[in-house]
Design an enzyme around this catalytic site. Structure first.
Site, PDB file in Angstrom:
ATOM      1  N   GLY A  43       0.761  -1.346  -0.117  1.00  0.00           N
ATOM      2  CA  GLY A  43      -0.104  -0.050   0.121  1.00  0.00           C
ATOM      3  C   GLY A  43       0.845   1.267  -0.126  1.00  0.00           C
ATOM      4  N   GLN A  48       2.886   9.949   1.269  1.00  0.00           N
ATOM      5  CA  GLN A  48       4.222   9.439   1.092  1.00  0.00           C
ATOM      6  C   GLN A  48       5.019   9.734  -0.025  1.00  0.00           C
ATOM      7  OE1 GLN A  48       2.298   5.216   2.237  1.00  0.00           O
ATOM      8  NE2 GLN A  48       4.332   5.205   3.271  1.00  0.00           N
ATOM      9  N   CYS A  88       5.670  -0.016   7.907  1.00  0.00           N
ATOM     10  CA  CYS A  88       5.436   1.217   7.008  1.00  0.00           C
ATOM     11  C   CYS A  88       6.419   1.661   6.281  1.00  0.00           C
ATOM     12  CB  CYS A  88       4.879   2.360   7.719  1.00  0.00           C
ATOM     13  SG  CYS A  88       4.623   3.926   6.779  1.00  0.00           S
ATOM     14  N   LEU A  89       6.361   1.994   4.917  1.00  0.00           N
ATOM     15  CA  LEU A  89       7.453   2.194   3.934  1.00  0.00           C
ATOM     16  C   LEU A  89       8.151   3.455   4.314  1.00  0.00           C
ATOM     17  CD1 LEU A  89       5.996   1.155   0.635  1.00  0.00           C
ATOM     18  CD2 LEU A  89       7.718  -0.119   1.631  1.00  0.00           C
ATOM     19  N   HIS A 130      -4.445   1.823   7.691  1.00  0.00           N
ATOM     20  CA  HIS A 130      -3.045   2.366   7.796  1.00  0.00           C
ATOM     21  C   HIS A 130      -2.990   3.351   6.843  1.00  0.00           C
ATOM     22  CE1 HIS A 130       1.425   1.693   8.187  1.00  0.00           C
ATOM     23  NE2 HIS A 130       1.302   2.455   6.950  1.00  0.00           N
ATOM     24  N   GLU A 131      -3.633   3.295   5.405  1.00  0.00           N
ATOM     25  CA  GLU A 131      -3.376   3.933   4.336  1.00  0.00           C
ATOM     26  C   GLU A 131      -4.188   5.217   4.691  1.00  0.00           C
ATOM     27  OE1 GLU A 131      -0.831   3.576   2.613  1.00  0.00           O
ATOM     28  OE2 GLU A 131      -0.660   1.513   3.071  1.00  0.00           O
ATOM     29  N   HIS A 134      -2.412   7.651   6.546  1.00  0.00           N
ATOM     30  CA  HIS A 134      -1.715   8.505   5.969  1.00  0.00           C
ATOM     31  C   HIS A 134      -2.214   9.780   5.614  1.00  0.00           C
ATOM     32  CE1 HIS A 134       2.418   6.514   6.380  1.00  0.00           C
ATOM     33  NE2 HIS A 134       1.879   5.151   5.794  1.00  0.00           N
TER      34      HIS A 134
HETATM   35 ZN    ZN Z   1       2.581   3.493   5.981  1.00  0.00          ZN
END
Ligand code: ZN
Length: 169
Positions: A43, A48, A88-89, A130-131, A134
């Site tokens: 995702g 991000q 998380c990235l 989660h997304e 963000h």
């Molecule tokens: Zn994330």
């Protein structure tokens, strides 16, 4: 496109709703998928990658048919509670157990501007939450309790020391 890392301040930005689905947005979404695959993520939210638009992409299967775009997502309903590890990235090398709703009902627009609804539970429900977080500038580290936060302090400090604002512009 580059994935912004904590503590980049843009990750704390609440993005604007999408008013119109333009070619620019379609291109941005294509780049978001590419960037997500390169990073081996499932995702990725616009926040991000420094884009000020309420959009995120997911692909839970890794197959082309698994690609989904969520524009202006809204949470219609959430039920239950589940505590599972999450990563998380934008927080490389960090994992923490996070409480999330066990099931969610989300409404969004797809890339054609058509509304759709999705009801998910367990892992997919976690990814959606989660997304969506963000897009409001919320990171998973905001959701850990004070005791767990102490355990993450070392890694957060490393990321803070490693952070070079100029690299990510
Ligand atoms: Zn994330």
């Amino acid at each position: 496109m580059k994935v912004l890392s904590y503590p980049n301040p843009f990750l704390r930005h609440k993005v604007k709703p999408v008013n119109e689905i333009t070619d620019e947005l379609r291109q941005a979404v294509a780049h978001m998928f590419e960037t997500m695959y390169q990073a081996k993520g499932i995702g990725l939210a616009a926040t991000q990658v420094g884009i000020d638009q309420a959009v995120f992409v997911i692909n839970l299967t890794g197959e082309p048919a698994g690609e989904m775009v969520f524009i202006n997502p809204e949470l219609l309903d959430a039920q239950g509670n589940r505590r599972e590890p999450e990563a998380c990235l934008s927080l490389p090398g960090l994992e923490a157990k996070i409480n999330r709703s066990a099931a969610v009902h989300v409404r969004a627009l797809d890339l054609k501007g058509e509304p759709f609804e999705m009801e998910e539970s367990d892992f997919p429900a976690r990814v959606l939450q989660h997304e969506m977080d963000h897009l409001s500038g919320v990171l998973l580290i905001d959701k850990v309790g004070p005791a767990a936060r102490i355990g993450l302090r070392g890694r957060l400090k490393e990321l803070e020391q490693r952070y070079r604002p100029d690299d990510e512009d």
